[in-house]
Scaffold this motif. Structure first.
Motif, PDB file in Angstrom:
ATOM      1  N   TYR A  67      58.626 -69.592 -48.161  1.00  0.00           N
ATOM      2  CA  TYR A  67      57.749 -69.899 -49.290  1.00  0.00           C
ATOM      3  C   TYR A  67      57.833 -71.401 -49.572  1.00  0.00           C
ATOM      4  CZ  TYR A  67      62.342 -69.549 -51.513  1.00  0.00           C
ATOM      5  OH  TYR A  67      63.671 -69.700 -51.802  1.00  0.00           O
ATOM      6  N   PRO A  68      56.832 -71.977 -50.235  1.00  0.00           N
ATOM      7  CA  PRO A  68      56.873 -73.408 -50.544  1.00  0.00           C
ATOM      8  C   PRO A  68      57.861 -73.702 -51.663  1.00  0.00           C
ATOM      9  CG  PRO A  68      54.921 -72.417 -51.491  1.00  0.00           C
ATOM     10  CD  PRO A  68      55.564 -71.351 -50.639  1.00  0.00           C
TER      11      PRO A  68
ATOM     12  N   GLN B 241      54.555 -77.330 -55.036  1.00  0.00           N
ATOM     13  CA  GLN B 241      53.136 -77.031 -54.900  1.00  0.00           C
ATOM     14  C   GLN B 241      52.364 -77.598 -56.085  1.00  0.00           C
ATOM     15  OE1 GLN B 241      52.835 -72.762 -54.622  1.00  0.00           O
ATOM     16  NE2 GLN B 241      54.345 -72.458 -56.218  1.00  0.00           N
TER      17      GLN B 241
ATOM     18  N   ARG C  96      50.979 -77.648 -49.395  1.00  0.00           N
ATOM     19  CA  ARG C  96      52.198 -77.480 -50.182  1.00  0.00           C
ATOM     20  C   ARG C  96      53.382 -77.938 -49.332  1.00  0.00           C
ATOM     21  NH1 ARG C  96      51.245 -71.240 -51.635  1.00  0.00           N
ATOM     22  NH2 ARG C  96      50.557 -71.299 -49.470  1.00  0.00           N
ATOM     23  N   LEU C  97      54.545 -78.088 -49.962  1.00  0.00           N
ATOM     24  CA  LEU C  97      55.719 -78.589 -49.253  1.00  0.00           C
ATOM     25  C   LEU C  97      56.731 -77.475 -49.062  1.00  0.00           C
ATOM     26  CD1 LEU C  97      56.221 -81.989 -51.119  1.00  0.00           C
ATOM     27  CD2 LEU C  97      54.757 -81.473 -49.152  1.00  0.00           C
ATOM     28  N   GLY C  98      57.295 -77.393 -47.852  1.00  0.00           N
ATOM     29  CA  GLY C  98      58.300 -76.395 -47.534  1.00  0.00           C
ATOM     30  C   GLY C  98      59.669 -77.013 -47.370  1.00  0.00           C
TER      31      GLY C  98
END
Length: 251
Positions: free
Chosen positions: A20-21, A24, A2-4
């Motif tokens: 949190y991401p 996603q 996932r991307l943050g």
């Protein structure tokens, strides 16, 4: 995957890092993760090209969010959508969008695993239908980029050309390095220059030792006061930054 999101003070001090991401998987073609994002700001939108993983297959996809929402940390992404039709058995990665239209057309770089892992270029009028697909650059036998190549971040507009930072993999050691090419300003399918030697390679222990050793891999960069800051992952373990003046990138 996932991307943050992390916000910096200046170019290298982390001011905020969300727990949190912000992006996603949502669709069938990314059930196993979203990876390798390249973001381009155009027409008030952050246009995110990325690779969606479905089992072992990678396909390039797109989603957008308004610049205003992004700056306010409102993650109202549009529906995730494949950029190209599904080709059975053909992986695709490293999609990057030029930061402005050329002759009224969007321009994309991508790397389908079709015969050889080259950098391809394609055009579109609507970010949905892509045409005039062409091979832009190929791996060079016996060189540091002889196994495969792919675009790093979106091309950077210079006074007389486009600057493309790209990664190359050496087949004998499977080392990832970064190089650059200069593309024609109005006909970006024309390569004006391509560096013979890499501009960044694994040297430090944190670049040579890790989950994936001997890797420097970039998906984005910024230009501030004539200085290019390239953000890159090292050995799939840490995020780093390297800098160089734009004037150094010449034929």
């Amino acid at each position: 995957a996932r991307l943050g999101y992390a916000r910096l003070r200046g170019v290298e001090e982390v001011e905020e890092r969300l727990p949190y991401p912000i992006f996603q998987p949502e669709e069938w073609f990314e059930a196993q993760g979203v990876e390798d994002p390249r973001a381009t700001v155009m027409d008030g939108q952050v246009v995110l090209f990325y690779a969606g993983k479905e089992r072992e297959m990678a396909r390039i996809a797109v989603s957008t969010v308004s610049v205003e929402d992004f700056l306010q940390e409102r993650w109202s992404w549009s529906r995730h959508r494949l950029l190209l039709p599904v080709l059975v058995g053909v992986h695709n990665r490293n999609a990057a969008l030029f930061p402005r239209r050329i002759a009224g057309r969007y321009v994309m770089l991508h790397r389908p695993m079709w015969m050889s892992e080259n950098i391809w270029l394609a055009y579109s009028y609507d970010l949905k239908h892509w045409f005039s697909h062409k091979v832009l650059m190929e791996p060079r036998p016996g060189s540091w980029d002889d196994a495969k190549i792919g675009a790093a971040g979106p091309p950077i507009e210079l006074e007389d050309s486009w600057l493309l930072i790209y990664h190359g993999v050496e087949s004998s050691t499977w080392t990832y390095r970064l190089g650059y090419a200069l593309l024609d300003k109005e006909r970006p399918e024309r390569v004006l220059y391509r560096c013979e030697e890499p501009i960044l390679e694994p040297v430090e222990p944190y670049e040579r030792e890790g989950v994936t050793p001997n890797v420097v891999f970039s998906c984005g960069h910024v230009v501030v006061d004539g200085v290019l800051y390239v953000y890159y992952g090292a050995a799939d373990r840490v995020v780093c930054v390297a800098e160089a003046r734009l004037e150094e990138f010449r034929a």
